[in-house]
Scaffold this motif. Structure first.
Motif, PDB file in Angstrom:
ATOM      1  N   VAL A 398       0.849  -1.192   0.000  1.00  0.00           N
ATOM      2  CA  VAL A 398       0.000   0.000   0.000  1.00  0.00           C
ATOM      3  C   VAL A 398       0.890   1.249   0.000  1.00  0.00           C
ATOM      4  N   GLN A 399       1.975   1.153   0.747  1.00  0.00           N
ATOM      5  CA  GLN A 399       2.935   2.254   0.817  1.00  0.00           C
ATOM      6  C   GLN A 399       3.497   2.570  -0.582  1.00  0.00           C
ATOM      7  N   HIS A 404       4.478   5.765  -5.078  1.00  0.00           N
ATOM      8  CA  HIS A 404       4.946   5.769  -6.472  1.00  0.00           C
ATOM      9  C   HIS A 404       3.855   5.899  -7.527  1.00  0.00           C
ATOM     10  N   ALA A 405       2.607   5.453  -7.217  1.00  0.00           N
ATOM     11  CA  ALA A 405       1.598   5.375  -8.278  1.00  0.00           C
ATOM     12  C   ALA A 405       1.019   6.723  -8.671  1.00  0.00           C
ATOM     13  N   PHE A 406       0.948   7.635  -7.735  1.00  0.00           N
ATOM     14  CA  PHE A 406       0.264   8.895  -8.026  1.00  0.00           C
ATOM     15  C   PHE A 406       1.183  10.097  -7.816  1.00  0.00           C
ATOM     16  N   GLY A 433      -2.755   3.840 -10.839  1.00  0.00           N
ATOM     17  CA  GLY A 433      -1.763   4.899 -11.038  1.00  0.00           C
ATOM     18  C   GLY A 433      -0.933   4.718 -12.293  1.00  0.00           C
ATOM     19  N   VAL A 434       0.316   5.140 -12.197  1.00  0.00           N
ATOM     20  CA  VAL A 434       1.175   5.153 -13.382  1.00  0.00           C
ATOM     21  C   VAL A 434       1.771   3.790 -13.726  1.00  0.00           C
ATOM     22  N   GLY A 435       1.732   2.868 -12.799  1.00  0.00           N
ATOM     23  CA  GLY A 435       2.278   1.540 -13.049  1.00  0.00           C
ATOM     24  C   GLY A 435       3.780   1.501 -12.864  1.00  0.00           C
ATOM     25  N   ASP A 466      -3.384  -2.827 -17.863  1.00  0.00           N
ATOM     26  CA  ASP A 466      -3.219  -1.693 -18.776  1.00  0.00           C
ATOM     27  C   ASP A 466      -2.813  -0.451 -18.004  1.00  0.00           C
ATOM     28  N   ARG A 467      -3.379  -0.360 -16.814  1.00  0.00           N
ATOM     29  CA  ARG A 467      -3.152   0.833 -16.021  1.00  0.00           C
ATOM     30  C   ARG A 467      -2.841   0.438 -14.590  1.00  0.00           C
ATOM     31  N   GLY A 468      -1.896   1.133 -14.009  1.00  0.00           N
ATOM     32  CA  GLY A 468      -1.597   0.915 -12.604  1.00  0.00           C
ATOM     33  C   GLY A 468      -0.908  -0.411 -12.337  1.00  0.00           C
ATOM     34  N   THR A 469      -0.968  -0.856 -11.097  1.00  0.00           N
ATOM     35  CA  THR A 469      -0.327  -2.113 -10.701  1.00  0.00           C
ATOM     36  C   THR A 469      -1.350  -3.010 -10.013  1.00  0.00           C
ATOM     37  N   HIS A 470      -1.078  -4.291 -10.067  1.00  0.00           N
ATOM     38  CA  HIS A 470      -1.987  -5.275  -9.450  1.00  0.00           C
ATOM     39  C   HIS A 470      -1.135  -6.392  -8.839  1.00  0.00           C
ATOM     40  N   ALA A 471      -0.916  -6.318  -7.545  1.00  0.00           N
ATOM     41  CA  ALA A 471      -0.110  -7.332  -6.869  1.00  0.00           C
ATOM     42  C   ALA A 471      -1.031  -8.385  -6.259  1.00  0.00           C
ATOM     43  N   VAL A 472      -0.602  -9.652  -6.389  1.00  0.00           N
ATOM     44  CA  VAL A 472      -1.407 -10.742  -5.823  1.00  0.00           C
ATOM     45  C   VAL A 472      -0.531 -11.595  -4.916  1.00  0.00           C
ATOM     46  N   ILE A 473      -1.042 -11.833  -3.713  1.00  0.00           N
ATOM     47  CA  ILE A 473      -0.351 -12.739  -2.782  1.00  0.00           C
ATOM     48  C   ILE A 473      -1.289 -13.909  -2.539  1.00  0.00           C
ATOM     49  N   THR A 474      -0.801 -15.105  -2.768  1.00  0.00           N
ATOM     50  CA  THR A 474      -1.621 -16.295  -2.537  1.00  0.00           C
ATOM     51  C   THR A 474      -0.941 -17.142  -1.478  1.00  0.00           C
ATOM     52  N   PHE A 475      -1.684 -17.538  -0.457  1.00  0.00           N
ATOM     53  CA  PHE A 475      -1.083 -18.456   0.527  1.00  0.00           C
ATOM     54  C   PHE A 475      -2.130 -19.407   1.085  1.00  0.00           C
ATOM     55  N   PRO A 476      -1.679 -20.587   1.525  1.00  0.00           N
ATOM     56  CA  PRO A 476      -2.643 -21.619   1.928  1.00  0.00           C
ATOM     57  C   PRO A 476      -3.270 -21.362   3.298  1.00  0.00           C
ATOM     58  N   VAL A 477      -4.503 -21.859   3.427  1.00  0.00           N
ATOM     59  CA  VAL A 477      -5.192 -21.862   4.718  1.00  0.00           C
ATOM     60  C   VAL A 477      -4.505 -22.925   5.572  1.00  0.00           C
ATOM     61  N   SER A 478      -4.327 -22.682   6.852  1.00  0.00           N
ATOM     62  CA  SER A 478      -3.630 -23.622   7.734  1.00  0.00           C
ATOM     63  C   SER A 478      -4.193 -23.448   9.141  1.00  0.00           C
ATOM     64  N   PRO A 479      -3.696 -24.258  10.089  1.00  0.00           N
ATOM     65  CA  PRO A 479      -4.189 -24.047  11.458  1.00  0.00           C
ATOM     66  C   PRO A 479      -3.953 -22.614  11.941  1.00  0.00           C
ATOM     67  N   GLU A 480      -2.952 -21.958  11.360  1.00  0.00           N
ATOM     68  CA  GLU A 480      -2.673 -20.590  11.790  1.00  0.00           C
ATOM     69  C   GLU A 480      -3.447 -19.549  10.980  1.00  0.00           C
ATOM     70  N   VAL A 481      -4.060 -20.016   9.884  1.00  0.00           N
ATOM     71  CA  VAL A 481      -4.843 -19.094   9.054  1.00  0.00           C
ATOM     72  C   VAL A 481      -6.207 -19.722   8.818  1.00  0.00           C
ATOM     73  N   SER A 482      -7.253 -19.217   9.440  1.00  0.00           N
ATOM     74  CA  SER A 482      -8.565 -19.805   9.212  1.00  0.00           C
ATOM     75  C   SER A 482      -9.532 -18.761   8.678  1.00  0.00           C
ATOM     76  N   ILE A 483     -10.432 -19.255   7.809  1.00  0.00           N
ATOM     77  CA  ILE A 483     -11.373 -18.343   7.153  1.00  0.00           C
ATOM     78  C   ILE A 483     -12.797 -18.717   7.541  1.00  0.00           C
ATOM     79  N   PHE A 484     -13.570 -17.735   7.897  1.00  0.00           N
ATOM     80  CA  PHE A 484     -14.994 -17.938   8.154  1.00  0.00           C
ATOM     81  C   PHE A 484     -15.746 -17.101   7.141  1.00  0.00           C
TER      82      PHE A 484
END
Ligand SMILES: Nc1ncnc2c1ncn2[C@@H]1O[C@H](COP(=O)(O)OP(=O)(O)OP(=O)(O)O)[C@@H](O)[C@H]1O
Ligand SMILES: [Mg+2]
Length: 494
Positions: A398-399, A404-406, A433-435, A466-484
């Motif tokens: 986000v920083q 940098h983007a704007f 932003g500018v990418g 085409d415009r700006g940036t798009h970062a993707v972080i993918t990580f597995p669900v685990s006992p330490e990461v749970s989703i409801f």
């Protein structure tokens, strides 16, 4: 009716067989022969004897002969000859009819509601067909505590059914297996029953072996408050001799007259000790979180102090980056400490993201940038350890967009979106932003890459846009990461 009663046993048998069965004369003769010795068997074995025959074209049987023993208290008050017998009540009888075999039931409950020991043998004709059954029923003594003075069972060995006069003594002695203390006192508050743990408890607490028929208040004076309480059913929390007890009191009444009191006592001392230990542990953990948070704040103050002492314009931004990193870690601990129930150190990822972004946006007030956080109905909880990594990642990305983007006064939008599948969590951070022009890795992206790969076991990439940036972080669900999953909600943040 009267005419029927004066008939001889033989005539009754003949009449009933003619009326209800298809038995031949020879077969009826055979039954009469068996019936002739019925009384003798009854007297000899002190039991009730019957002959039942199957009713033609039906599922039922009928009693055609009987003999009662000559004794005082009888199971059968009236003659049952001519009575219809139902399968559900006398399974043994029907077993012998169908299988042509002997049946023995130790605790049969008769159609009249008596508990008896029942033996049934088939009566067969010359062709080995079952024409009737011979039944022997012996009354089973159901022990009742007040009556059976001859051989009272050992104190503490009686089953609760025995004491409460429950006729179904096929049940195992449940009271012997229970950890709870069962005590029963009579209408004068005298102890008439205690299960084994109860006996142990009373002898320990009262330091006397003589407990039977003693007044319960004399034995255990602390129960006075329990007995004085007028309510019929009441639960007390008592602490006696460093023991924590839950005492349940049930008054037993018969037609409004008090017949006794049942006490169920649970010794929860061990449970309480464990509870205290757990509380101590969570207090210690809380304290550690506090110290971590305070130490981070001290470090941040030191950096700020250094900045105020005068640093070059160029290094100022490095100090700011460092301050942001420190404060994003501190956010994790602030969230943990702000929780109502601080026993676990799970961190709500959406709340964390909101917290980090809001402080960042506050720091960059001059920018015309809109920040959107979209949880997509996900409620994600992570351990504090993972939360620190994710906080740093969100902070860096986000920083970067803010920094940098704007350029200049350019307006734009930064969005942080959470997507989840059964096994993976995806975090999308994008801007319009500018990418990224010429990718050069500096410390920020290196931190992100290292944390995603090493700490979250995940993957970090930029999607072409085409415009700006798009970062993707993918990580597995685990006992330490749970989703409801919560219900689809509207955009939050902004
Ligand atoms: N959202 C973005 N929009 C445009 N350019 C970006 C964006 N994110 C990163 N960049 C470019 O990629 C470079 C590398 O980013 P990185 O975070 O590693 O370093 P930095 O932000 O320059 O310094 P720091 O180490 O303090 O983060 C940046 O200098 C910038 O030029
Ligand atoms: Mg950066």
């Amino acid at each position: 009716m009267e005419e029927w009663e004066i008939l001889s046993t033989d005539s009754k048998l003949e009449k009933l067989c003619a009326l209800h069965t298809d038995l031949t004369d020879a077969e009826v003769q055979l039954l009469k022969h068996v019936a002739s010795s019925l009384q003798m068997h009854a007297d000899l074995t002190d039991s009730y004897m019957f002959i039942d025959c199957q009713i033609k074209d039906s599922e039922y049987a009928i009693v055609v002969a009987e003999a009662f023993p000559k004794s005082n208290d009888s199971v059968y008050e009236n003659s049952v000859v001519g009575k219809i017998v139902f399968d559900t009540f006398e399974p043994g009888v029907f077993y012998s009819f169908r299988k042509g075999k002997k049946s023995q039931i130790r605790h049969a409950v008769t159609q009249e509601g008596h508990t008896v020991e029942q033996n049934v043998v088939p009566i067969k004709n010359a062709m080995q067909q079952v024409i009737g059954v011979l039944i022997q029923e012996k009354k089973v003594d159901v022990p009742v505590v007040y009556q059976d003075e001859r051989q009272p069972p050992l104190f503490g060995q009686e089953s609760i059914e025995y004491v409460l006069g429950d006729k179904n003594d096929e049940m195992p002695a449940i009271s012997n297996l229970l950890m709870e203390i069962f005590l029963l006192t009579d209408d004068e508050d005298k102890l008439i029953y205690a299960n084994p743990v109860g006996v142990k408890f009373i002898t320990e607490m009262s330091r006397t072996e003589e407990i039977r028929n003693m007044n319960i208040i004399d034995l255990l004076p602390f129960l006075k408050t329990v007995y004085d309480q007028p309510e019929d059913v009441f639960v007390f929390d008592l602490t006696v001799d460093r023991k924590n007890l839950i005492v349940k009191k049930v008054r037993l009444r018969k037609k409004d007259r008090l017949t006794g009191t049942l006490l169920i006592i649970q010794d929860i001392t061990e449970l309480r000790t464990k509870e205290k230990e757990l509380k101590m542990k969570s207090v210690v953990i809380q304290e550690i979180h506090h110290r971590v948070k305070n130490n981070l704040q001290t470090v941040a103050s030191l950096v700020r102090l250094q900045m105020r002492k005068g640093v070059s314009e160029e290094s100022k931004s490095y100090f700011e980056d460092t301050l942001n990193r420190i404060s994003s870690i501190a956010s994790v601990y602030e969230l943990i400490l702000a929780k109502e129930n601080a026993d676990d150190d799970d961190v709500n990822l959406i709340e964390l993201t909101e917290k980090i972004c809001s402080t960042m946006v506050l720091n960059e007030l001059h920018k015309k940038v809109n920040l959107i956080i979209r949880p997509n109905g996900n409620k994600i909880l992570t351990s504090s350890r993972k939360a620190v990594s994710i906080a740093l990642i969100v902070n860096e990305l986000v920083q970067n967009s803010i920094k940098h983007a704007f350029p200049a006064d350019m307006a734009g939008e930064i969005s942080v979106i959470f997507y989840s599948t059964q096994d993976f969590l995806e975090l999308h951070i994008s801007d319009n932003g500018v990418g990224i022009k010429k990718p050069k890795s500096s410390l920020g992206l290196e931190i992100v890459h290292n944390l995603v790969v090493n700490d979250l076991n995940g993957e970090f990439r930029y999607l072409p846009e085409d415009r700006g940036t798009h970062a993707v972080i993918t990580f597995p669900v685990s006992p330490e990461v749970s989703i409801f999953y919560e219900k689809e909600d509207i955009d939050s943040g902004g």
